[in-house]
Design a protein around this motif. Sequence first.
Motif, PDB file in Angstrom:
ATOM      1  N   LEU A 263       0.867  -1.438  -0.118  1.00 54.02           N
ATOM      2  CA  LEU A 263      -0.373   0.062  -0.267  1.00 54.02           C
ATOM      3  C   LEU A 263       1.091   1.096   0.375  1.00 54.02           C
ATOM      4  O   LEU A 263       1.792   1.633   0.337  1.00 54.02           O
ATOM      5  N   SER A 264       0.151   1.626  -0.524  1.00 57.00           N
ATOM      6  CA  SER A 264       1.103   3.274  -0.962  1.00 57.00           C
ATOM      7  C   SER A 264       0.052   4.469  -0.213  1.00 57.00           C
ATOM      8  O   SER A 264      -0.902   4.766   0.924  1.00 57.00           O
ATOM      9  N   VAL A 265       0.809   4.926   1.279  1.00 59.72           N
ATOM     10  CA  VAL A 265       1.136   6.784   1.936  1.00 59.72           C
ATOM     11  C   VAL A 265       0.817   7.241   1.597  1.00 59.72           C
ATOM     12  O   VAL A 265       2.509   7.418   1.885  1.00 59.72           O
ATOM     13  N   ILE A 266       0.160   8.753   0.952  1.00 62.32           N
ATOM     14  CA  ILE A 266       0.628   9.754   0.768  1.00 62.32           C
ATOM     15  C   ILE A 266      -0.372  10.802   0.917  1.00 62.32           C
ATOM     16  O   ILE A 266      -0.771  11.321   1.177  1.00 62.32           O
ATOM     17  N   GLY A 267       0.984  11.758   1.984  1.00 64.86           N
ATOM     18  CA  GLY A 267       0.858  13.156   2.514  1.00 64.86           C
ATOM     19  C   GLY A 267       0.783  14.010   1.860  1.00 64.86           C
ATOM     20  O   GLY A 267       1.030  14.450   0.523  1.00 64.86           O
ATOM     21  N   SER A 268      -0.270  14.694   2.217  1.00 64.09           N
ATOM     22  CA  SER A 268      -0.943  16.178   1.398  1.00 64.09           C
ATOM     23  C   SER A 268      -0.981  17.300   1.949  1.00 64.09           C
ATOM     24  O   SER A 268      -1.590  17.465   2.795  1.00 64.09           O
ATOM     25  N   THR A 269      -0.524  18.505   1.753  1.00 71.04           N
ATOM     26  CA  THR A 269      -0.533  19.537   2.152  1.00 71.04           C
ATOM     27  C   THR A 269      -0.814  20.378   1.533  1.00 71.04           C
ATOM     28  O   THR A 269      -0.466  20.868   0.251  1.00 71.04           O
ATOM     29  N   MET A 270      -2.287  21.042   1.633  1.00 75.88           N
ATOM     30  CA  MET A 270      -2.985  22.644   1.024  1.00 75.88           C
ATOM     31  C   MET A 270      -3.022  22.461  -0.652  1.00 75.88           C
ATOM     32  O   MET A 270      -3.344  21.297  -1.261  1.00 75.88           O
ATOM     33  N   GLY A 271      -2.227  23.693  -1.385  1.00 76.88           N
ATOM     34  CA  GLY A 271      -1.769  23.385  -2.821  1.00 76.88           C
ATOM     35  C   GLY A 271      -0.733  24.718  -2.698  1.00 76.88           C
ATOM     36  O   GLY A 271      -0.694  25.746  -2.272  1.00 76.88           O
ATOM     37  N   THR A 272      -1.121  24.644  -4.394  1.00 72.09           N
ATOM     38  CA  THR A 272      -0.166  25.807  -5.130  1.00 72.09           C
ATOM     39  C   THR A 272      -1.380  27.011  -5.262  1.00 72.09           C
ATOM     40  O   THR A 272      -2.296  26.602  -5.746  1.00 72.09           O
ATOM     41  N   ARG A 273      -0.687  27.855  -5.463  1.00 69.08           N
ATOM     42  CA  ARG A 273      -1.224  29.072  -6.365  1.00 69.08           C
ATOM     43  C   ARG A 273      -1.975  28.644  -7.974  1.00 69.08           C
ATOM     44  O   ARG A 273      -3.095  28.910  -8.324  1.00 69.08           O
ATOM     45  N   ASP A 274      -0.509  27.741  -8.295  1.00 68.71           N
ATOM     46  CA  ASP A 274      -1.078  27.600  -9.740  1.00 68.71           C
ATOM     47  C   ASP A 274      -2.340  25.979  -9.465  1.00 68.71           C
ATOM     48  O   ASP A 274      -3.271  26.264 -10.059  1.00 68.71           O
ATOM     49  N   GLU A 275      -2.196  25.405  -8.657  1.00 67.95           N
ATOM     50  CA  GLU A 275      -3.403  24.674  -8.044  1.00 67.95           C
ATOM     51  C   GLU A 275      -4.780  25.042  -8.510  1.00 67.95           C
ATOM     52  O   GLU A 275      -6.031  24.709  -8.581  1.00 67.95           O
ATOM     53  N   LEU A 276      -4.643  26.415  -7.113  1.00 72.54           N
ATOM     54  CA  LEU A 276      -5.823  27.706  -6.718  1.00 72.54           C
ATOM     55  C   LEU A 276      -6.540  27.832  -8.559  1.00 72.54           C
ATOM     56  O   LEU A 276      -7.746  27.699  -8.195  1.00 72.54           O
ATOM     57  N   ALA A 277      -5.536  27.975  -9.626  1.00 75.26           N
ATOM     58  CA  ALA A 277      -6.325  28.698 -10.261  1.00 75.26           C
ATOM     59  C   ALA A 277      -7.011  27.625 -11.480  1.00 75.26           C
ATOM     60  O   ALA A 277      -7.900  28.019 -11.881  1.00 75.26           O
ATOM     61  N   ASP A 278      -6.051  26.461 -11.349  1.00 77.60           N
ATOM     62  CA  ASP A 278      -6.637  25.525 -11.677  1.00 77.60           C
ATOM     63  C   ASP A 278      -8.155  25.497 -11.526  1.00 77.60           C
ATOM     64  O   ASP A 278      -9.259  24.728 -12.341  1.00 77.60           O
ATOM     65  N   LEU A 279      -8.142  24.889 -10.116  1.00 77.76           N
ATOM     66  CA  LEU A 279      -9.414  25.076  -9.588  1.00 77.76           C
ATOM     67  C   LEU A 279     -10.574  25.739  -9.831  1.00 77.76           C
ATOM     68  O   LEU A 279     -11.942  25.386  -9.573  1.00 77.76           O
ATOM     69  N   LEU A 280      -9.855  26.677 -10.061  1.00 76.83           N
ATOM     70  CA  LEU A 280     -11.594  28.272 -10.331  1.00 76.83           C
ATOM     71  C   LEU A 280     -11.956  27.779 -11.413  1.00 76.83           C
ATOM     72  O   LEU A 280     -12.589  27.879 -11.729  1.00 76.83           O
ATOM     73  N   LYS A 281     -10.895  27.701 -12.529  1.00 73.77           N
ATOM     74  CA  LYS A 281     -11.088  26.956 -13.743  1.00 73.77           C
ATOM     75  C   LYS A 281     -12.870  25.534 -13.943  1.00 73.77           C
ATOM     76  O   LYS A 281     -13.077  25.708 -14.926  1.00 73.77           O
ATOM     77  N   TYR A 282     -11.551  25.094 -12.748  1.00 78.41           N
ATOM     78  CA  TYR A 282     -12.594  23.526 -12.804  1.00 78.41           C
ATOM     79  C   TYR A 282     -14.288  23.899 -12.575  1.00 78.41           C
ATOM     80  O   TYR A 282     -14.301  23.234 -13.350  1.00 78.41           O
ATOM     81  N   CYS A 283     -14.213  24.479 -11.230  1.00 77.26           N
ATOM     82  CA  CYS A 283     -15.595  24.785 -11.135  1.00 77.26           C
ATOM     83  C   CYS A 283     -16.317  25.608 -12.264  1.00 77.26           C
ATOM     84  O   CYS A 283     -17.284  25.733 -11.894  1.00 77.26           O
ATOM     85  N   ASP A 284     -15.669  26.468 -12.221  1.00 72.23           N
ATOM     86  CA  ASP A 284     -16.454  27.453 -13.515  1.00 72.23           C
ATOM     87  C   ASP A 284     -16.565  26.978 -14.485  1.00 72.23           C
ATOM     88  O   ASP A 284     -18.012  26.931 -15.148  1.00 72.23           O
ATOM     89  N   VAL A 285     -15.910  25.546 -15.167  1.00 75.67           N
ATOM     90  CA  VAL A 285     -16.552  25.039 -16.860  1.00 75.67           C
ATOM     91  C   VAL A 285     -16.783  23.976 -16.035  1.00 75.67           C
ATOM     92  O   VAL A 285     -18.857  23.801 -17.131  1.00 75.67           O
ATOM     93  N   THR A 286     -17.136  23.052 -14.928  1.00 77.44           N
ATOM     94  CA  THR A 286     -18.246  21.880 -14.654  1.00 77.44           C
ATOM     95  C   THR A 286     -19.197  22.533 -13.605  1.00 77.44           C
ATOM     96  O   THR A 286     -20.549  22.153 -13.931  1.00 77.44           O
ATOM     97  N   GLY A 287     -18.840  23.494 -13.126  1.00 73.67           N
ATOM     98  CA  GLY A 287     -20.522  23.910 -12.293  1.00 73.67           C
ATOM     99  C   GLY A 287     -20.271  23.547 -10.947  1.00 73.67           C
ATOM    100  O   GLY A 287     -21.873  23.638 -10.393  1.00 73.67           O
ATOM    101  N   VAL A 288     -19.784  23.038 -10.402  1.00 72.99           N
ATOM    102  CA  VAL A 288     -19.275  22.134  -9.783  1.00 72.99           C
ATOM    103  C   VAL A 288     -19.778  23.321  -8.268  1.00 72.99           C
ATOM    104  O   VAL A 288     -18.672  24.405  -8.506  1.00 72.99           O
TER     105      VAL A 288
END
Length: 322
Positions: A263-288
């Motif tokens: 099994l793999s155990v992967i840590g993840s903390t917050m996100g980057t500015r670029d990832e936030l920009a992608d998230l905002l586009k994702y919500c804009d495009v999908t309507g989520v």
Amino acid sequence: MFAVYAASPQPDNPLAALTVGDRPDPDVPDGWVRVSVKAASLNMHDLWTLRGVGIKAEKFPMVLGCDGAGVLDDGTEVVIHSVISSPDWSGDETLDPKRSLLTEVHQGTFAESVVVPARNVLPKPASLSFAEAACMGTAWLTAYRMLFVKSGLRPGQTILVQGASGGVATALIQLGRAAGFRVWATGRSEDKRALAESLGAHATFESGARLPERVDGVFETVGKATWSHSVKSLKPGGVIVVSGSTSGADANAELARVFFLQLSVIGSTMGTRDELADLLKYCDVTGVRPKIGNELPLTRAEEGFKAMLDGETAGKIVFTTP
């Protein structure tokens, strides 16, 4: 200016530190911008700040709030990215050893205005309300990075989200369903499981319940209370992505199962500015859109903090300013 802030660290009674009142208007250093806050969302991080975790004693009093959306002095509508990296840092800011979140070193968003580095604001999509946009910077960004950047999973695979009603968990359910994953979730109560299903979970289960089959990936924010169940729920070769431990970090590691089933155990903390920009586009495009469980004026912030402390959440808690 009006603000909601932590007056002093209170490890055993965090609400005793919560103060509503006036704070000095912030200065705007070179390279920084002032945001007139329209909406800001509550995170578990704010309760930790009240307890004095992750913040030095000399930093009190501290205006609370990691997330927010508002308007620059020139009228531009923006979303705030709360990871503040070192001035000379380049690359993934979550890996900067000197990084901080708003409310750890710099004053937060539960106020009429906040100042942040100019690179820490992004244009708000017109399709998102200020309240919706205010949910993006911590919980939703954390979920986006866990699912799309860290997990290595593919649409069509089955994922399990532990703790169905929290901010990161509800975001994972919505993002996973929209992206084509088969989404399962656990919840402590019938109401929390019903919420998960209303957000798109294909099936829900009581906490710790045996699943119909093992899953490809588990998303963990709960920690001690669910960790053993998470490990036991994985297929051989599966992955756990963990970004928090709200029930405590002291858990049975299940190491024999981890190495024997690879099994793999992967840590993840917050996100980057670029990832936030992608998230905002994702919500804009999908309507989520984020599930907002409670929207309150900032003057009633104590109600929202108490609900989070008592575990009575049904999505994000958002505070709004006039």
